[in-house]
Design a protein around this motif. Structure first.
Motif, PDB file in Angstrom:
ATOM      1  N   PRO A  90       0.882  -1.090   0.026  1.00  0.00           N
ATOM      2  CA  PRO A  90      -0.035  -0.038  -0.151  1.00  0.00           C
ATOM      3  C   PRO A  90       0.832   1.321   0.122  1.00  0.00           C
ATOM      4  O   PRO A  90       2.014   1.051   0.488  1.00  0.00           O
ATOM      5  CB  PRO A  90      -0.762  -0.143   1.269  1.00  0.00           C
ATOM      6  CG  PRO A  90       0.124  -0.860   2.085  1.00  0.00           C
ATOM      7  CD  PRO A  90       0.647  -1.866   1.060  1.00  0.00           C
ATOM      8  N   VAL A  91       0.319   2.381  -0.535  1.00  0.00           N
ATOM      9  CA  VAL A  91       0.952   3.423  -0.547  1.00  0.00           C
ATOM     10  C   VAL A  91       0.679   4.423   0.660  1.00  0.00           C
ATOM     11  O   VAL A  91       1.437   5.507   0.830  1.00  0.00           O
ATOM     12  CB  VAL A  91       0.772   4.261  -1.780  1.00  0.00           C
ATOM     13  CG1 VAL A  91       1.219   3.481  -3.183  1.00  0.00           C
ATOM     14  CG2 VAL A  91      -0.633   4.429  -2.101  1.00  0.00           C
ATOM     15  N   GLU A  92      -0.373   4.224   1.281  1.00  0.00           N
ATOM     16  CA  GLU A  92      -0.661   4.899   2.642  1.00  0.00           C
ATOM     17  C   GLU A  92       0.342   4.819   3.508  1.00  0.00           C
ATOM     18  O   GLU A  92       0.686   3.680   4.086  1.00  0.00           O
ATOM     19  CB  GLU A  92      -2.112   4.294   2.955  1.00  0.00           C
ATOM     20  CG  GLU A  92      -3.228   4.589   2.225  1.00  0.00           C
ATOM     21  CD  GLU A  92      -3.615   6.159   2.236  1.00  0.00           C
ATOM     22  OE1 GLU A  92      -3.235   6.651   3.348  1.00  0.00           O
ATOM     23  OE2 GLU A  92      -4.257   6.600   1.096  1.00  0.00           O
ATOM     24  N   ALA A  93       0.710   5.982   4.080  1.00  0.00           N
ATOM     25  CA  ALA A  93       1.849   5.711   5.309  1.00  0.00           C
ATOM     26  C   ALA A  93       1.097   5.393   6.549  1.00  0.00           C
ATOM     27  O   ALA A  93       1.736   4.820   7.508  1.00  0.00           O
ATOM     28  CB  ALA A  93       2.455   7.248   5.223  1.00  0.00           C
ATOM     29  N   LYS A  94      -0.133   5.920   6.673  1.00  0.00           N
ATOM     30  CA  LYS A  94      -0.933   5.888   7.887  1.00  0.00           C
ATOM     31  C   LYS A  94      -2.209   5.148   7.699  1.00  0.00           C
ATOM     32  O   LYS A  94      -2.963   5.703   6.813  1.00  0.00           O
ATOM     33  CB  LYS A  94      -1.015   7.033   8.767  1.00  0.00           C
ATOM     34  CG  LYS A  94      -1.692   6.864  10.260  1.00  0.00           C
ATOM     35  CD  LYS A  94      -1.835   8.146  11.016  1.00  0.00           C
ATOM     36  CE  LYS A  94      -2.460   7.951  12.182  1.00  0.00           C
ATOM     37  NZ  LYS A  94      -1.880   7.046  13.189  1.00  0.00           N
ATOM     38  N   LEU A  95      -2.556   3.944   8.253  1.00  0.00           N
ATOM     39  CA  LEU A  95      -3.735   3.382   7.989  1.00  0.00           C
ATOM     40  C   LEU A  95      -4.712   3.462   9.270  1.00  0.00           C
ATOM     41  O   LEU A  95      -4.523   3.970  10.115  1.00  0.00           O
ATOM     42  CB  LEU A  95      -3.440   1.719   7.850  1.00  0.00           C
ATOM     43  CG  LEU A  95      -2.289   1.546   6.318  1.00  0.00           C
ATOM     44  CD1 LEU A  95      -1.843   0.124   6.570  1.00  0.00           C
ATOM     45  CD2 LEU A  95      -3.167   1.845   5.278  1.00  0.00           C
ATOM     46  N   PRO A  96      -6.058   3.019   8.751  1.00  0.00           N
ATOM     47  CA  PRO A  96      -7.188   3.301   9.684  1.00  0.00           C
ATOM     48  C   PRO A  96      -6.659   2.619  10.843  1.00  0.00           C
ATOM     49  O   PRO A  96      -6.085   1.305  10.956  1.00  0.00           O
ATOM     50  CB  PRO A  96      -8.305   2.633   8.913  1.00  0.00           C
ATOM     51  CG  PRO A  96      -7.955   2.819   7.776  1.00  0.00           C
ATOM     52  CD  PRO A  96      -6.521   2.703   7.521  1.00  0.00           C
ATOM     53  N   PRO A  97      -7.410   2.699  12.067  1.00  0.00           N
ATOM     54  CA  PRO A  97      -7.315   2.071  13.512  1.00  0.00           C
ATOM     55  C   PRO A  97      -7.883   0.558  13.197  1.00  0.00           C
ATOM     56  O   PRO A  97      -8.614   0.296  12.493  1.00  0.00           O
ATOM     57  CB  PRO A  97      -8.097   2.756  14.631  1.00  0.00           C
ATOM     58  CG  PRO A  97      -8.927   3.607  13.490  1.00  0.00           C
ATOM     59  CD  PRO A  97      -8.338   3.815  12.335  1.00  0.00           C
ATOM     60  N   ALA A  98      -7.442  -0.311  14.283  1.00  0.00           N
ATOM     61  CA  ALA A  98      -7.771  -1.597  14.344  1.00  0.00           C
ATOM     62  C   ALA A  98      -9.261  -1.763  14.823  1.00  0.00           C
ATOM     63  O   ALA A  98      -9.706  -0.668  15.444  1.00  0.00           O
ATOM     64  CB  ALA A  98      -6.809  -2.285  15.287  1.00  0.00           C
ATOM     65  N   VAL A  99      -9.837  -2.572  14.604  1.00  0.00           N
ATOM     66  CA  VAL A  99     -11.548  -2.937  15.106  1.00  0.00           C
ATOM     67  C   VAL A  99     -11.404  -2.940  16.591  1.00  0.00           C
ATOM     68  O   VAL A  99     -10.656  -3.228  17.178  1.00  0.00           O
ATOM     69  CB  VAL A  99     -11.945  -4.007  14.289  1.00  0.00           C
ATOM     70  CG1 VAL A  99     -11.976  -3.930  12.703  1.00  0.00           C
ATOM     71  CG2 VAL A  99     -11.193  -5.328  14.839  1.00  0.00           C
ATOM     72  N   PRO A 100     -12.467  -2.405  17.059  1.00  0.00           N
ATOM     73  CA  PRO A 100     -12.667  -2.408  18.535  1.00  0.00           C
ATOM     74  C   PRO A 100     -13.001  -4.065  19.013  1.00  0.00           C
ATOM     75  O   PRO A 100     -13.537  -4.785  18.201  1.00  0.00           O
ATOM     76  CB  PRO A 100     -13.732  -1.569  18.847  1.00  0.00           C
ATOM     77  CG  PRO A 100     -14.722  -1.576  17.323  1.00  0.00           C
ATOM     78  CD  PRO A 100     -13.514  -1.643  16.374  1.00  0.00           C
ATOM     79  N   ALA A 101     -12.972  -4.112  20.390  1.00  0.00           N
ATOM     80  CA  ALA A 101     -13.496  -5.378  20.635  1.00  0.00           C
ATOM     81  C   ALA A 101     -14.956  -5.550  20.781  1.00  0.00           C
ATOM     82  O   ALA A 101     -15.728  -4.375  20.544  1.00  0.00           O
ATOM     83  CB  ALA A 101     -13.231  -5.574  22.073  1.00  0.00           C
ATOM     84  N   PRO A 102     -15.528  -6.698  20.448  1.00  0.00           N
ATOM     85  CA  PRO A 102     -17.100  -6.961  20.303  1.00  0.00           C
ATOM     86  C   PRO A 102     -17.776  -6.476  21.504  1.00  0.00           C
ATOM     87  O   PRO A 102     -17.168  -6.324  22.569  1.00  0.00           O
ATOM     88  CB  PRO A 102     -17.419  -8.315  20.063  1.00  0.00           C
ATOM     89  CG  PRO A 102     -15.869  -8.924  19.569  1.00  0.00           C
ATOM     90  CD  PRO A 102     -14.819  -7.940  20.181  1.00  0.00           C
ATOM     91  N   ALA A 103     -19.034  -5.778  21.377  1.00  0.00           N
ATOM     92  CA  ALA A 103     -19.795  -5.339  22.350  1.00  0.00           C
ATOM     93  C   ALA A 103     -20.255  -6.485  23.280  1.00  0.00           C
ATOM     94  O   ALA A 103     -20.127  -7.485  22.729  1.00  0.00           O
ATOM     95  CB  ALA A 103     -20.990  -4.561  21.969  1.00  0.00           C
ATOM     96  N   PRO A 104     -20.692  -6.309  24.553  1.00  0.00           N
ATOM     97  CA  PRO A 104     -20.938  -7.480  25.375  1.00  0.00           C
ATOM     98  C   PRO A 104     -22.359  -7.924  24.892  1.00  0.00           C
ATOM     99  O   PRO A 104     -23.090  -7.247  24.191  1.00  0.00           O
ATOM    100  CB  PRO A 104     -21.100  -6.575  26.776  1.00  0.00           C
ATOM    101  CG  PRO A 104     -20.417  -5.373  26.738  1.00  0.00           C
ATOM    102  CD  PRO A 104     -20.211  -4.893  25.139  1.00  0.00           C
ATOM    103  N   SER A 105     -22.484  -9.223  25.056  1.00  0.00           N
ATOM    104  CA  SER A 105     -23.658  -9.932  24.588  1.00  0.00           C
ATOM    105  C   SER A 105     -25.056  -9.346  25.394  1.00  0.00           C
ATOM    106  O   SER A 105     -24.939  -8.944  26.744  1.00  0.00           O
ATOM    107  CB  SER A 105     -23.413 -11.313  25.129  1.00  0.00           C
ATOM    108  OG  SER A 105     -24.631 -11.973  24.605  1.00  0.00           O
ATOM    109  N   GLY A 106     -25.973  -9.147  24.707  1.00  0.00           N
ATOM    110  CA  GLY A 106     -27.203  -8.504  25.206  1.00  0.00           C
ATOM    111  C   GLY A 106     -27.365  -7.217  25.481  1.00  0.00           C
ATOM    112  O   GLY A 106     -28.290  -6.611  25.924  1.00  0.00           O
ATOM    113  N   CYS A 107     -26.086  -6.452  24.994  1.00  0.00           N
ATOM    114  CA  CYS A 107     -26.073  -4.825  25.132  1.00  0.00           C
ATOM    115  C   CYS A 107     -27.289  -4.356  24.158  1.00  0.00           C
ATOM    116  O   CYS A 107     -27.228  -4.771  23.204  1.00  0.00           O
ATOM    117  CB  CYS A 107     -24.856  -4.343  25.062  1.00  0.00           C
ATOM    118  SG  CYS A 107     -24.639  -2.569  25.205  1.00  0.00           S
TER     119      CYS A 107
END
Length: 282
Positions: A90-107
């Motif tokens: 890729p030519v991009e020097a800075k890439l998007p952030p990593a995905v967050p942790a899944p939300a708690p079940s039942g939220c």
């Protein structure tokens, strides 16, 4: 912009219920035009405001409900098949952030402020799709309006004031870190909590994904099509990569093993929604 496996599970549950008869996410230095890729015919008619209830109506279970499996997109004119995509750095020097942790079940999601009407949401999504986000390096990239509408429906059911348990915000369920990345990359100052800016952030991220995967895997070809090598929602083609990455994050699609589609059900749903979504008639 959804980056969670939970969303895929919810959509699966919604689909099973439907069959059983229960019924009814940066950008880079440039924003605003070119010809829209051949995804689907663009349909649009005004309608009234949605029910502003803290509980999503039946037709947006999970948040956006996909059409029945038979409502798949109409293929565009046949194009020559590409060879299996080969990764380039890729030519991009800075890439998007990593995905967050899944939300708690039942939220359960929460609602903040006043929900935009369907007419307002439609106008915001249409305007966002009409922008040229790469005017210098790739002016031909323009996110199809039906694709933007379909993603928004899948993500939020066009509920502008919804905040998901994992932190996704508004119409396009943009994560705060992703909004920050898009603003940094494109030198903008969009407000993720404003439904119009939220629509633009989501469309801008889709445009970034088109550019990224088009450059890394498809030799600068940014054509979005459902035909040929992309007839299947599981195929490692551009439109599938873009949709999968919007949901799971680009790093789950651009992998050490090459381009993969880790969430085919989500991709299938959005593809179907580009022609079969009730939102296209709003």
């Amino acid at each position: 912009m959804r980056t969670r496996a939970r969303r895929t599970l919810v959509v699966l549950v919604a689909a099973v219920l439907a069959v059983a008869g229960c019924g009814g996410e940066t950008a880079g230095g440039d924003p605003a035009g070119g010809e829209a890729p051949d995804i689907a015919a663009e349909v649009a008619q005004e309608t009234g405001a949605p029910t502003e209830s803290p509980t999503p109506p039946p037709h947006v279970q999970g948040f956006g409900a996909a059409p029945t499996p038979s409502a798949s997109p109409t293929p565009s004119a046949t194009k020559s098949a590409r060879p299996k995509p080969t990764r380039k750095p890729p030519v991009e020097a800075k890439l998007p952030p990593a995905v967050p942790a899944p939300a708690p079940s039942g939220c359960k999601p929460k609602y903040v402020g006043t929900q935009a009407t369907r007419a307002q949401a439609k106008a915001a999504l249409t305007e966002a799709a009409g922008r040229t986000y790469w005017p210098t390096s790739a002016p031909g990239i323009r996110v199809p309006v039906n694709l933007v509408k379909a993603v928004a429906w899948q993500e939020s059911g066009w509920q502008s004031n919804i905040i998901a348990c994992d932190g996704g915000i508004g119409l396009m369920q943009v994560m705060p870190d992703t909004a920050a990345y898009v603003n940094m990359r494109f030198e903008k100052n969009y407000d993720v909590d404003d439904y119009r800016d939220n629509a633009t952030l989501g469309a801008n991220y889709l445009a970034w994904l088109i550019k990224y995967f088009g450059d890394v895997y498809f030799d600068g070809d940014y054509t979005l099509t459902y035909d040929g090598e992309c007839a299947s929602h599981t195929a490692p083609c551009l439109v599938n990569a873009v949709l999968a990455a919007y949901n799971f994050g680009y790093g789950k699609v651009d992998t050490a093993d090459g381009l993969v589609i880790p969430n085919p059900r989500y991709v299938e749903n959005v593809r179907a929604l580009t022609t079969g979504c009730e939102c296209l008639a709003f």
